[in-house]
Write an enzyme that holds these catalytic residues in place. Structure first.
Site, PDB file in Angstrom:
ATOM      1  CB  ALA A  13      -0.920   0.012   1.222  1.00 53.90           C
ATOM      2  N   GLY A  14       2.171   1.115   0.024  1.00 54.35           N
ATOM      3  CA  GLY A  14       3.041   2.282   0.150  1.00 54.35           C
ATOM      4  C   GLY A  14       3.339   2.937  -1.186  1.00 54.35           C
ATOM      5  CB  ILE A  16       8.286   1.708  -3.192  1.00 52.07           C
ATOM      6  CG1 ILE A  16       9.293   2.791  -2.806  1.00 52.07           C
ATOM      7  CG2 ILE A  16       8.930   0.687  -4.128  1.00 52.07           C
ATOM      8  CD1 ILE A  16      10.518   2.290  -2.048  1.00 52.07           C
ATOM      9  NE  ARG A  98      23.735   3.476  12.280  1.00 56.39           N
ATOM     10  CZ  ARG A  98      23.608   3.328  10.974  1.00 56.39           C
ATOM     11  NH1 ARG A  98      22.838   4.120  10.284  1.00 56.39           N
ATOM     12  NH2 ARG A  98      24.244   2.364  10.361  1.00 56.39           N
ATOM     13  CD  GLN A 112       8.202  -9.016   6.079  1.00 54.64           C
ATOM     14  OE1 GLN A 112       8.991  -8.718   5.187  1.00 54.64           O
ATOM     15  NE2 GLN A 112       7.158  -8.251   6.393  1.00 54.64           N
ATOM     16  N   GLY A 130      13.285  -2.303   1.588  1.00 55.38           N
ATOM     17  CA  GLY A 130      13.037  -1.548   2.825  1.00 55.38           C
ATOM     18  C   GLY A 130      14.327  -1.335   3.595  1.00 55.38           C
ATOM     19  CG  ASP A 162      22.761   3.236  -3.988  1.00 56.39           C
ATOM     20  OD1 ASP A 162      22.651   4.298  -3.362  1.00 56.39           O
ATOM     21  OD2 ASP A 162      22.195   2.182  -3.627  1.00 56.39           O
ATOM     22  NE  ARG A 165      19.165   7.740  -6.048  1.00 55.69           N
ATOM     23  CZ  ARG A 165      18.781   7.534  -4.803  1.00 55.69           C
ATOM     24  NH1 ARG A 165      19.645   7.034  -3.905  1.00 55.69           N
ATOM     25  NH2 ARG A 165      17.556   7.820  -4.424  1.00 55.69           N
ATOM     26  CG  HIS A 190      20.567   1.729  -0.229  1.00 51.14           C
ATOM     27  ND1 HIS A 190      20.672   2.533  -1.332  1.00 51.14           N
ATOM     28  CD2 HIS A 190      19.458   2.127   0.423  1.00 51.14           C
ATOM     29  CE1 HIS A 190      19.660   3.387  -1.342  1.00 51.14           C
ATOM     30  NE2 HIS A 190      18.910   3.160  -0.285  1.00 51.14           N
TER      31      HIS A 190
HETATM   32  P1  NAI Z   1       5.783   4.019   2.541  1.00 50.93           P
HETATM   33  O1  NAI Z   1       5.791   4.462   3.957  1.00 50.93           O
HETATM   34  O2  NAI Z   1       5.040   4.809   1.518  1.00 50.93           O
HETATM   35  O3  NAI Z   1       5.209   2.528   2.470  1.00 50.93           O
HETATM   36  C1  NAI Z   1       5.633   1.520   3.331  1.00 50.93           C
HETATM   37  C2  NAI Z   1       4.515   0.490   3.416  1.00 50.93           C
HETATM   38  O4  NAI Z   1       5.014  -0.623   4.138  1.00 50.93           O
HETATM   39  C3  NAI Z   1       3.275   1.013   4.151  1.00 50.93           C
HETATM   40  O5  NAI Z   1       2.114   0.692   3.410  1.00 50.93           O
HETATM   41  C4  NAI Z   1       3.335   0.233   5.475  1.00 50.93           C
HETATM   42  O6  NAI Z   1       2.035  -0.030   6.002  1.00 50.93           O
HETATM   43  C5  NAI Z   1       4.021  -1.045   5.030  1.00 50.93           C
HETATM   44  N1  NAI Z   1       4.635  -1.818   6.103  1.00 50.93           N
HETATM   45  C6  NAI Z   1       5.301  -1.367   7.199  1.00 50.93           C
HETATM   46  N2  NAI Z   1       5.690  -2.402   7.958  1.00 50.93           N
HETATM   47  C7  NAI Z   1       5.289  -3.523   7.333  1.00 50.93           C
HETATM   48  C8  NAI Z   1       5.391  -4.907   7.634  1.00 50.93           C
HETATM   49  N3  NAI Z   1       5.963  -5.329   8.757  1.00 50.93           N
HETATM   50  N4  NAI Z   1       4.864  -5.789   6.756  1.00 50.93           N
HETATM   51  C9  NAI Z   1       4.257  -5.369   5.645  1.00 50.93           C
HETATM   52  N5  NAI Z   1       4.109  -4.076   5.311  1.00 50.93           N
HETATM   53  C10 NAI Z   1       4.631  -3.166   6.140  1.00 50.93           C
HETATM   54  O7  NAI Z   1       7.318   3.849   2.136  1.00 50.93           O
HETATM   55  P2  NAI Z   1       7.972   3.735   0.679  1.00 50.93           P
HETATM   56  O8  NAI Z   1       8.283   5.098   0.161  1.00 50.93           O
HETATM   57  O9  NAI Z   1       7.169   2.824  -0.159  1.00 50.93           O
HETATM   58  O10 NAI Z   1       9.384   3.085   1.050  1.00 50.93           O
HETATM   59  C11 NAI Z   1       9.463   1.761   1.559  1.00 50.93           C
HETATM   60  C12 NAI Z   1      10.865   1.453   2.027  1.00 50.93           C
HETATM   61  O11 NAI Z   1      11.789   1.492   0.950  1.00 50.93           O
HETATM   62  C13 NAI Z   1      11.424   2.402   3.081  1.00 50.93           C
HETATM   63  O12 NAI Z   1      12.071   1.621   4.070  1.00 50.93           O
HETATM   64  C14 NAI Z   1      12.436   3.215   2.327  1.00 50.93           C
HETATM   65  O13 NAI Z   1      13.459   3.700   3.170  1.00 50.93           O
HETATM   66  C15 NAI Z   1      12.963   2.181   1.362  1.00 50.93           C
HETATM   67  N6  NAI Z   1      13.691   2.693   0.193  1.00 50.93           N
HETATM   68  C16 NAI Z   1      14.775   1.973  -0.249  1.00 50.93           C
HETATM   69  C17 NAI Z   1      15.509   2.384  -1.338  1.00 50.93           C
HETATM   70  C18 NAI Z   1      16.704   1.597  -1.795  1.00 50.93           C
HETATM   71  O14 NAI Z   1      17.374   2.047  -2.739  1.00 50.93           O
HETATM   72  N7  NAI Z   1      17.033   0.437  -1.235  1.00 50.93           N
HETATM   73  C19 NAI Z   1      15.147   3.617  -2.061  1.00 50.93           C
HETATM   74  C20 NAI Z   1      13.972   4.277  -1.581  1.00 50.93           C
HETATM   75  C21 NAI Z   1      13.284   3.820  -0.487  1.00 50.93           C
END
Ligand code: NAI
Length: 328
Positions: A13-14, A16, A98, A112, A130, A162, A165, A190
């Site tokens: 639902a997020g 990404i 942290r 998980q 995540g 990365d 980018r 990362h």
């Molecule tokens: P968001 O906050 O929009 O969505 C996160 C979703 O995960 C929410 O719907 C939430 O309810 C759900 N969630 C939380 N805990 C959960 C669990 N235990 N089980 C299942 N669902 C769960 O965040 P967004 O923007 O979608 O980002 C998600 C993650 O990706 C963040 O941790 C962010 O830091 C990371 N990220 C990683 C990148 C990378 O290059 N590796 C780049 C950008 C973001």
């Protein structure tokens, strides 16, 4: 026609998720002839929003979308999964240290990892998006190893954003097309400590390092720009980089399953290559063929690069130490 592949996506639902799911369903990740079944996991309070995303997926009438389910139970979400994209994670709240962030995520990714190992296909491929994604992948892998069944090498963290980018910054600086750039590497975590290394990078047979020939730019402009790009996007957009993160996840899994014609950076459990301790999930240059990935061997690591790699490894080892108790 091919049997559908089951793709589990957490955090469906997020932000990404909203950029990712439509592209998976349209065939961009696993191929335009590969039907998929989406298995969507999110928290109980997000189930209504997941249903809304599913309504939109229905309204796209994707020919390759052979089914979908929504659940808040990891055992259901990962059942018979071929690919698991672990996007959902605990974000850092106000005043959260942290170490607290690491352990809050540790709790999620031990559950998980165990659920994947107990329920998914034995050859499941897992990509953790995540954050902190390397250490979250390390935790999921450790939990999965306790169960057995799945391949411990198949628990990855996402460094591809990365990598992409870095390619764009190099294309702009060198005046070469981004598609001409080959053999890019991003070593490590990362995080801003990652080391984007273009010493081996080529464009139509020319050395990109020789084309640019500017060590000060490398050290003072390029590395900070790539390392802090996520923060710069939050500053500009008011929201984090979701579409480019989703794109990188598609690229990572696409290349892993269907092959890469170039080096690609993957966060993979170290086999000891380049002196990185075994098991640490570390950005390495990889090549993918026949559904398998392989770390590129034998690259020369000069003194400057050694220093950069040591910094990002130290950060990962500190993260590993912070979660060690949870993995006993
Ligand atoms: P968001 O906050 O929009 O969505 C996160 C979703 O995960 C929410 O719907 C939430 O309810 C759900 N969630 C939380 N805990 C959960 C669990 N235990 N089980 C299942 N669902 C769960 O965040 P967004 O923007 O979608 O980002 C998600 C993650 O990706 C963040 O941790 C962010 O830091 C990371 N990220 C990683 C990148 C990378 O290059 N590796 C780049 C950008 C973001």
């Amino acid at each position: 026609s091919k049997a559908p592949m089951r793709v589990a996506v957490t955090g469906a639902a997020g932000q990404i998720g909203y950029s990712l799911l439509f592209r998976i369903a349209s065939g961009e990740m696993l191929g335009k002839d590969q039907p998929v079944i989406l298995q969507l996991l999110d928290l109980p309070q997000a189930q209504k929003a997941v249903k809304g995303v599913m309504m939109e997926l229905e309204d796209c009438a994707f020919p390759l979308l052979a089914g979908m389910i929504a659940t808040d139970d990891p055992n259901v979400a990962f059942k018979d999964a071929d690919v698991c994209l672990l996007v959902g994670a605990r974000p850092r709240g106000p005043g959260m240290e942290r170490a607290d962030l690491l352990t809050a995520n540790g709790a999620i990714f031990t559950v998980q990892g165990k659920a994947i190992a107990e329920n998914a296909k034995e050859d499941v491929r897992v990509l953790v998006v995540g954050n902190p994604c390397n250490t979250n992948a390390y935790i999921a892998r450790a939990a999965a190893i306790k169960v057995g069944r799945t391949n411990p090498n198949n628990y990855h963290g996402m460094l591809r954003l990365d990598h992409n980018r870095a390619l764009s910054q190099l294309a702009a600086k060198s005046g070469r097309e981004v598609s001409s750039l080959k053999k890019m590497v991003v070593w490590g975590n990362h995080s801003p400590s990652m080391y984007a290394d273009y010493r081996f990078c080529e464009s139509n047979g020319d050395s990109v390092k020789a084309l640019i020939n500017d060590h000060a730019w490398n050290n003072d402009v390029f590395l900070p720009t790539v390392g802090k790009r996520g923060a710069a996007i939050i500053e500009a957009r008011g929201l984090s980089s979701a579409a480019s993160a989703a794109n990188a996840a598609i690229d990572h899994v696409h290349d892993w399953v269907l092959g890469s014609n170039d080096w690609v950076t993957m966060g993979v459990p170290s086999d000891g290559s380049y002196g990185i301790p075994e098991g640490v999930v570390f950005g390495f240059p990889c090549e993918c063929k026949g559904g398998q990935f392989k770390i590129i061997q034998g690259l020369e690591i000069d003194e400057y690069s050694k220093g950069k790699i040591a910094i990002t490894l130290k950060e990962l080892e500190d993260e590993r130490a912070a979660v060690a108790d949870m993995l006993k």
